[in-house]
Each structure stands twice: as structure tokens, then as C-alpha cells.
Motif scaffolding. Sequence first.
Motif, PDB file in Angstrom:
ATOM      1  N   LEU A  37     -15.351 -11.794  -7.310  1.00 35.07           N
ATOM      2  CA  LEU A  37     -14.010 -11.594  -6.994  1.00 35.07           C
ATOM      3  C   LEU A  37     -13.269 -12.756  -6.905  1.00 35.07           C
ATOM      4  N   PRO A  38     -12.267 -13.057  -8.007  1.00 32.68           N
ATOM      5  CA  PRO A  38     -11.641 -14.436  -7.809  1.00 32.68           C
ATOM      6  C   PRO A  38     -10.390 -13.860  -6.937  1.00 32.68           C
ATOM      7  N   LEU A  39     -10.045 -14.755  -6.376  1.00 28.97           N
ATOM      8  CA  LEU A  39      -8.697 -14.934  -5.298  1.00 28.97           C
ATOM      9  C   LEU A  39      -7.660 -13.846  -5.505  1.00 28.97           C
ATOM     10  N   GLN A  40      -7.289 -13.941  -6.958  1.00 32.57           N
ATOM     11  CA  GLN A  40      -6.044 -13.072  -7.253  1.00 32.57           C
ATOM     12  C   GLN A  40      -6.335 -11.706  -7.087  1.00 32.57           C
ATOM     13  N   GLU A  41      -7.626 -11.250  -7.602  1.00 31.46           N
ATOM     14  CA  GLU A  41      -8.424  -9.782  -7.468  1.00 31.46           C
ATOM     15  C   GLU A  41      -8.356  -9.314  -6.121  1.00 31.46           C
ATOM     16  N   ARG A  42      -8.617 -10.322  -5.213  1.00 29.58           N
ATOM     17  CA  ARG A  42      -8.983  -9.834  -3.788  1.00 29.58           C
ATOM     18  C   ARG A  42      -7.747  -9.380  -3.260  1.00 29.58           C
ATOM     19  N   VAL A  43      -6.679 -10.329  -3.647  1.00 29.61           N
ATOM     20  CA  VAL A  43      -5.238 -10.227  -2.882  1.00 29.61           C
ATOM     21  C   VAL A  43      -4.952  -8.791  -3.497  1.00 29.61           C
ATOM     22  N   ALA A  44      -5.119  -8.450  -4.652  1.00 25.28           N
ATOM     23  CA  ALA A  44      -4.718  -7.232  -5.392  1.00 25.28           C
ATOM     24  C   ALA A  44      -5.288  -6.216  -4.408  1.00 25.28           C
ATOM     25  N   ALA A  45      -6.707  -6.401  -4.055  1.00 26.54           N
ATOM     26  CA  ALA A  45      -7.385  -5.298  -3.646  1.00 26.54           C
ATOM     27  C   ALA A  45      -6.896  -5.073  -2.337  1.00 26.54           C
ATOM     28  N   ALA A  46      -6.711  -6.142  -1.622  1.00 29.95           N
ATOM     29  CA  ALA A  46      -6.226  -6.063  -0.160  1.00 29.95           C
ATOM     30  C   ALA A  46      -4.793  -5.095  -0.191  1.00 29.95           C
ATOM     31  N   GLU A  47      -3.903  -5.556  -0.979  1.00 30.37           N
ATOM     32  CA  GLU A  47      -2.569  -5.044  -1.065  1.00 30.37           C
ATOM     33  C   GLU A  47      -2.508  -3.388  -1.435  1.00 30.37           C
ATOM     34  N   GLU A  48      -3.557  -3.096  -2.425  1.00 31.29           N
ATOM     35  CA  GLU A  48      -3.939  -1.825  -2.825  1.00 31.29           C
ATOM     36  C   GLU A  48      -4.355  -1.059  -1.308  1.00 31.29           C
ATOM     37  N   ALA A  49      -5.471  -1.643  -0.736  1.00 34.53           N
ATOM     38  CA  ALA A  49      -5.888  -0.931   0.668  1.00 34.53           C
ATOM     39  C   ALA A  49      -4.863  -0.657   1.462  1.00 34.53           C
ATOM     40  N   ARG A  50      -3.838  -1.842   1.607  1.00 37.79           N
ATOM     41  CA  ARG A  50      -2.926  -1.609   2.457  1.00 37.79           C
ATOM     42  C   ARG A  50      -1.916  -0.508   2.225  1.00 37.79           C
ATOM     43  N   ALA A  51      -1.677  -0.377   0.920  1.00 36.91           N
ATOM     44  CA  ALA A  51      -0.744   0.693   0.626  1.00 36.91           C
ATOM     45  C   ALA A  51      -1.366   2.110   0.734  1.00 36.91           C
ATOM     46  N   ASN A  52      -2.463   2.268   0.600  1.00 40.56           N
ATOM     47  CA  ASN A  52      -3.281   3.518   0.635  1.00 40.56           C
ATOM     48  C   ASN A  52      -3.929   3.948   1.827  1.00 40.56           C
ATOM     49  N   ARG A  53      -3.779   3.119   2.989  1.00 42.38           N
ATOM     50  CA  ARG A  53      -4.400   3.204   4.143  1.00 42.38           C
ATOM     51  C   ARG A  53      -3.939   4.663   4.756  1.00 42.38           C
ATOM     52  N   GLN A  54      -4.734   5.192   5.953  1.00 40.15           N
ATOM     53  CA  GLN A  54      -4.489   6.362   6.619  1.00 40.15           C
ATOM     54  C   GLN A  54      -3.318   6.226   7.352  1.00 40.15           C
ATOM     55  N   SER A  55      -2.520   7.464   7.492  1.00 47.51           N
ATOM     56  CA  SER A  55      -1.061   7.625   8.163  1.00 47.51           C
ATOM     57  C   SER A  55      -1.505   7.739   9.449  1.00 47.51           C
ATOM     58  N   GLN A  56      -0.476   7.480  10.375  1.00 45.68           N
ATOM     59  CA  GLN A  56      -0.533   7.663  11.892  1.00 45.68           C
ATOM     60  C   GLN A  56      -1.090   9.102  12.255  1.00 45.68           C
ATOM     61  N   ALA A  57      -0.936  10.084  11.644  1.00 44.10           N
ATOM     62  CA  ALA A  57      -1.146  11.312  12.033  1.00 44.10           C
ATOM     63  C   ALA A  57      -2.812  11.596  11.515  1.00 44.10           C
ATOM     64  N   GLU A  58      -3.003  11.033  10.390  1.00 47.15           N
ATOM     65  CA  GLU A  58      -4.357  11.101  10.433  1.00 47.15           C
ATOM     66  C   GLU A  58      -5.518  10.329  10.937  1.00 47.15           C
TER      67      GLU A  58
END
Length: 413
Positions: free
Chosen positions: A123-144
Amino acid sequence: MLFTALAIALAAIVAAFMLVTMLRGRRGDGPAAAYDLQVYREQLEEVDRDLARGIITEDEAARIRTEVSRRVLEADRKLAAQKAAGQAPQGISAAVGGLVMAALLGGGWFIYSQIGAPGYPDLPLQERVAAAEEARANRQSQAEAEADAGPLPGLEAPDPDDLKLVEQLREVVAERPNDLRSFLILARREAALGNFDAAHKAQARAIELKQGRATAEDYGTLAFMMVFAAGGYVSPEAEEALRQALGRDPDNGIGLYYWGLMRLQTGRPDIAFNVWRKLLTVSERDDPWLTPVRSRMEELAWQAGVQNYQLPPLPQANAPLRGPSAEDMEAAADMTPEQRQQMIQGMVANLSERLATQGGTPQEWAQLIRALGILGDTQQAGAIWTEAQQVFAQHPDALELVRGAAVDAGVAQ
């Protein structure tokens, strides 16, 4: 698995070289006795040459041969002893070599399986940053998140009078959906009972009714209520509230704390470290987030790749007394109602006394009025607002700031 296979192959090659070395024995320089024996033999040959050239007599040659021959025999005896001692049995060498190979292969694999991650991809740094941003974009909503969150621990049975008051407030806002004061009071009363889902909805409506006049504190309180309603999780909706708070005040403590927490939850400890490092520089000694942030900063610095990080000193203990902000009072949500009431009343009394004897800033007057409003002491809040109008009559900007607190407390329009 490619890395694991390569590591095992390299360990096997190293172990094989060690095993072959043990079985074949040492090569290169011979023992010291062998070198002495060679020297002595050369001396015997030299004696014959010297005798032929007439440099020494026959008697001298015989005496030298005798002495050198004695040394040759002694060196030969030592050489035999050294060879016998230096040669280990082949069976023992093979057994020891096998144990070394097993230790290298088995031990190496055991250690890696305990502290490594077999089968985990690089997991190079660039891939980890991309994975973190993807997880942030797809995380649970407030209602969920609220649906998944369990009840808050440590909550005691609410006081019947508090429940009755909240029921009355709910009826009021249902009949008067544009009553700003009622929504502000309801939000805080719901939070005091642990009903953070209802609290953040009332707070959001109050912000909407302020029509662009909402402060960083308003949005920080909203984010706090949303995070508690979601069981400590910072949702995208709470993130937007934090963004609004920090956009109005980049040093807002509650905003910085939960922004750092959100970055931790989405796999960016490097950003969280920088956010909390700033938070420590703007915090006061009695801020509720100070202790938990300081307890995690050194580990967070390691995760962020910061070398030799040292915690800053604690804020001065003799800082001027200040009134409780909405964040301070909401941060006491895990206390019992009696403890929370005593804490707030003590802080209000201290600030009220100091403002009466020493004066204070417009922010402190606003904090006192807002705190009295949250306590439900609108009569005292109104009296303080009346006095503030006289104190800041020649300072319109300061008076407007205090007016905002008076509106929140329900004693001004």
C-alpha cells in the motif's frame, strides 16, 4: 503471497549456505602448526645448500638438522591434534545445520505471522490516501449511523419535571414552527435528556430560523449533537456542520476537535494530527477535549510520521475565569442532571461576579446571557441584557454581539 514466497525462498537459500559451510568445514588459512612445518622443511633444504657452498661445516649442518628435525616432529604432532579437534562428525554437523535451517524458516515465518500481515497487498502512500478519501466519500449517513447506534451509556432516569417541560416545548414548536427561542431551548433540553437525535433536529431548525446569522458556536453545537446521536461517529452531515463552524471561526474548539476525529475515522491520522496540534494551541485549561487529545497526540504523531514530537505545555492555570459556552455545557452531557446543573451554575456565578466587579469583554457578557438562557433563568438573562445595553451603548459592534446571545436566550428580538 508473492512477498511471502520470496521471503521464504531467501531464508532457505541463506540456511542452505550455512548448512554447506558447516558440512565442508573452514577453508582458506591453515592452522599455525602447518605453517611452522612448512618453514622448518624449508630450513632443512637451506642447510643442504649452505653446506654445498661451504658456508657451514658438516658438524654445524648435522647440529642444525637435528634441531630443525626436532621442531618438525613437534609441529607435525600439533598439526595432527588440531585437525582431529577441528573436524566435527558429519552427522552432528548435518543435524545442527538442519536445526539452523528449521529455525530460520520456521522462526521467521512465526514472527512474520505475529507482527506482519501475510497476504496483505503493498500500500503505497498515494493508494492509502485514495482509499481513505474513498472511504470518507462512501461512509454512513447520519440517519444510518443513528439507526445502528445503541443507547448512550450512563444516562439516568430523567426528572419528571424535565420531561414535562420538554413535552410542552415540543407542543409549542409544533404550533409555532418559526419560534426561534423555543427551538433553541428545546434543542438544549433534548440534549440534557440524552435525546440527541431530537436535539440536533431542533438545533438545525434554529439555525435555519436565524437566516444567515448563525454563529460558529451554533454550528459547533449542531455537530456535537449529531455526533452524540450517532454514537461518536462523525457523519457527512456532521462534517458539513463542522465545515460551517470552522468557516466562521477557524479556532472554534469544538469544530477542531470533531474535525480531527472525523479525519481519524476516515484513515487520515496525518491530517488529524495537524488539526489537533492547532487545537492544543487555542485551547484553555478547562476545555473538555484537552485531556483526551493530549493523551493521544504522541501516538498520533507516530502514525502521522512526525519524529520527536513533544506535547506543548498545558495552558496557564490562572487564565481569567470565563462563562460556560454552549459547547462546555453540552460536553457535560455524560454527567447526572444534578452534577451538570451544579457545574453550570458555579461557572455562571463566577463569571457574573467578575463581570459585576471587574467588567469584561463583549464575548463574556454574551456567554453569561446565553448560559442563563440555557439554565432557563430568563429573568436574570433579561436583566443582564438590559445592563449590557447601557455598558456597550457607545460600541455598536460589541452590542450586536451581545444581542445575538440575548436572542438565543429568548430575551431579545
